[in-house]
Design a protein around this motif. Structure first.
Motif, PDB file in Angstrom:
ATOM      1  N   LEU A  66      29.788  44.252  10.623  1.00  0.00           N
ATOM      2  CA  LEU A  66      28.980  43.114  10.205  1.00  0.00           C
ATOM      3  C   LEU A  66      29.884  41.901  10.070  1.00  0.00           C
ATOM      4  CD1 LEU A  66      26.777  44.781   7.440  1.00  0.00           C
ATOM      5  CD2 LEU A  66      25.988  44.011   9.672  1.00  0.00           C
TER       6      LEU A  66
ATOM      7  N   ARG B  84      16.978  44.156   5.616  1.00  0.00           N
ATOM      8  CA  ARG B  84      18.124  43.269   5.751  1.00  0.00           C
ATOM      9  C   ARG B  84      17.847  41.898   5.127  1.00  0.00           C
ATOM     10  NH1 ARG B  84      22.705  43.928   7.820  1.00  0.00           N
ATOM     11  NH2 ARG B  84      22.079  45.897   8.748  1.00  0.00           N
TER      12      ARG B  84
ATOM     13  N   ARG C 101      14.793  36.932   3.153  1.00  0.00           N
ATOM     14  CA  ARG C 101      14.447  38.209   3.763  1.00  0.00           C
ATOM     15  C   ARG C 101      13.855  37.976   5.149  1.00  0.00           C
ATOM     16  NH1 ARG C 101      13.650  40.672  -1.318  1.00  0.00           N
ATOM     17  NH2 ARG C 101      15.512  40.012  -2.434  1.00  0.00           N
TER      18      ARG C 101
ATOM     19  N   LYS D 258      20.082  47.014  12.508  1.00  0.00           N
ATOM     20  CA  LYS D 258      21.254  47.552  11.829  1.00  0.00           C
ATOM     21  C   LYS D 258      22.428  46.587  11.846  1.00  0.00           C
ATOM     22  CE  LYS D 258      20.076  52.409  12.711  1.00  0.00           C
ATOM     23  NZ  LYS D 258      18.706  52.145  13.139  1.00  0.00           N
TER      24      LYS D 258
ATOM     25  N   ASP E 114      23.761  42.135  12.176  1.00  0.00           N
ATOM     26  CA  ASP E 114      23.369  40.761  11.894  1.00  0.00           C
ATOM     27  C   ASP E 114      22.434  40.231  12.986  1.00  0.00           C
ATOM     28  OD1 ASP E 114      24.860  40.309   9.488  1.00  0.00           O
ATOM     29  OD2 ASP E 114      26.673  40.293  10.703  1.00  0.00           O
TER      30      ASP E 114
ATOM     31  N   SER F 132      24.894  39.144   6.370  1.00  0.00           N
ATOM     32  CA  SER F 132      23.717  39.824   5.847  1.00  0.00           C
ATOM     33  C   SER F 132      24.117  41.143   5.196  1.00  0.00           C
ATOM     34  CB  SER F 132      22.700  40.091   6.972  1.00  0.00           C
ATOM     35  OG  SER F 132      23.214  41.027   7.900  1.00  0.00           O
TER      36      SER F 132
ATOM     37  N   LEU G  91      22.083  44.969   3.261  1.00  0.00           N
ATOM     38  CA  LEU G  91      20.853  45.746   3.126  1.00  0.00           C
ATOM     39  C   LEU G  91      20.358  45.786   1.688  1.00  0.00           C
ATOM     40  CD1 LEU G  91      21.598  48.784   5.464  1.00  0.00           C
ATOM     41  CD2 LEU G  91      20.255  46.728   5.961  1.00  0.00           C
TER      42      LEU G  91
END
Length: 431
Positions: A6, A261, A307, A312, A314, A343, A345
């Motif tokens: 990420l 995410r 949001r 899974k 960015d 980002s 989770l």
């Protein structure tokens, strides 16, 4: 193990140096093993040390890689469910207990920062302003604030009209708001690293890049195995939250949460005079749209999050949408470049409340903070340890006999996309 990749966050760029951590190698023993080195796991370890126990934490990536190092740094007493709804469905006394737990969670963070000397966390009790995006939302906020004051005796809330909210935010986009004085902001990764230093100083051990591949229950205790070592412990705490799908060892939790995410952007440094009119009190701010957006100042930048990102990794489209929303709310930032995008989770549950309890007499769990986890994870980590050593804290609506699986879990991704699309449509038409 497949590495998670990420974009680095602003928090990581501005954080104090991390403690050097080892990868688990060989066999280790502990009184309590903890899976996950976020706020829940670190706080559970600190409570274990207070109880005279030796904790060992196993982290799949690096400390603070997940939500504890990638969130917006908002510390508050709130839940995703209103206290009024809790009172309506579960009774006033239960709602009062939940209110108290919310304030206990905020107090827990303050106590950790003060007693453990985590000054680098930059905790500032500046309050949180909930901004109504239209008149209907303001009416709902007003009713909730009145109920909280009159029914629960909570005097931390104050109503603001449109002009006051415009002064507080620097935006004409809101119809009014409610200011919660028992809230604040924090550097989330520095807070996590400060907790970790206290765990290590107290005799606990933390192993990074040590994914738990298997967890075996035996009469004598629990054995956790990684690719290079193992931990034998009398008790286990599962504290993986939105990252519970990395291994079958945490399968008990995986189907109880929907990882969602949450994306963030940060502006380039702004001139000091900008903040005489833009968020001048440096609070945290959130809005009432269903696809909630929030913003706050961090040093000389504005941080803006929300949001709606999927997948899974960015999402470029999510970052673009955030930038568009930010410049719609704050036209004065129309030409300001964005320097950081990242980002993390959020773990959503079916009833929008955290879940904590015992999966069996030796194993506790705590997860599902629904985007309000800085304070609550800090508190519930402590209570998870207490549960697994036989204590019985009153945890209100959050106490569960087992992790509550989401029905038709295999349909979660298309279902979430459908719900989000509907929410985005309602927000767009002002409903």
């Amino acid at each position: 193990m497949q590495r998670l990749t990420l974009a680095p966050s602003l928090w990581r760029e501005t954080a104090t140096p991390a403690l050097p951590m080892k990868v688990l190698s060989g066999s280790v023993t502990a009184d309590v093993a903890i899976v996950g080195a976020g706020y829940t796991g670190l706080s559970a370890a600190l409570r274990a040390i207070e109880a005279g126990l030796k904790p060992v934490i196993l982290e799949a990536e690096e400390l603070g890689f997940g939500a504890s190092g990638r969130n917006g740094g908002v510390v508050s007493t709130k839940y995703r469910v209103s206290l009024s709804d809790m009172a309506r469905h579960h009774g006033v006394e239960t709602a009062k207990r939940m209110s108290r737990l919310g304030h206990d969670a905020m107090d827990c963070v303050e106590r950790y920062v003060e007693e453990l000397g985590i000054q680098q966390a930059g905790l500032a009790k500046t309050g949180n302003l909930r901004c109504a995006h239209n008149i209907q939302a303001l009416a709902a906020l007003t009713d909730e604030a009145r109920t909280v004051r009159e029914t629960f005796g909570d005097q931390s809330l104050r109503l603001l009209d449109k002009a006051e909210t415009a002064f507080e935010t620097g935006s004409q986009d809101f119809a009014g708001g409610v200011l919660n004085s028992h809230a604040g902001v924090i550097h989330p990764l520095n807070y996590a690293r400060g907790l970790a230093r206290a765990v290590v100083a107290g005799g606990g051990e933390i192993f990074e890049r040590s994914l738990v591949e298997q967890a075996k229950q035996a009469p004598a205790g629990i054995e956790l195995t990684t690719s290079r070592g193992s931990v034998r412990a009398e008790r286990l705490i599962v504290a993986t939250n939105g990252y519970s799908n990395l291994s079958s060892a945490t399968s008990m939790v995986r189907q109880a949460v929907i990882p969602f995410r949450s994306a963030m952007i940060a502006t380039q440094p702004l001139p000091p005079e900008t903040f005489t009119s833009l968020v001048p009190h440096a609070r945290s701010y959130s809005e009432t749209r269903r696809m909630m957006r929030w913003f706050r100042r961090i040093d000389d930048r504005l941080l803006f999050g929300g949001r709606g990102a999927f997948g899974k990794t960015d999402s470029a489209s999510a970052f673009t949408a955030l930038e568009t929303a930010m410049k719609g709310i704050f036209p004065q930032l129309a030409d300001v470049p964005i320097t950081h995008r990242w980002s993390g989770l959020v773990a959503m549950t079916m009833d929008s409340l955290p879940q904590i309890g015992l999966a069996n007499p030796r194993t506790a769990f705590s997860f599902g903070y629904n985007g309000t986890g800085v304070a609550m994870a800090s508190l519930l980590g402590r209570h998870a340890l207490e549960l697994v050593i036989g204590e019985k804290p009153d945890l209100g609506l959050m106490r569960r006999d087992r992790p509550e699986a989401i029905p038709f879990y295999f349909l979660r991704e298309p279902a979430v996309r459908t719900v989000v699309g509907w929410y985005q449509f309602l927000d767009k038409i002002g409903r």
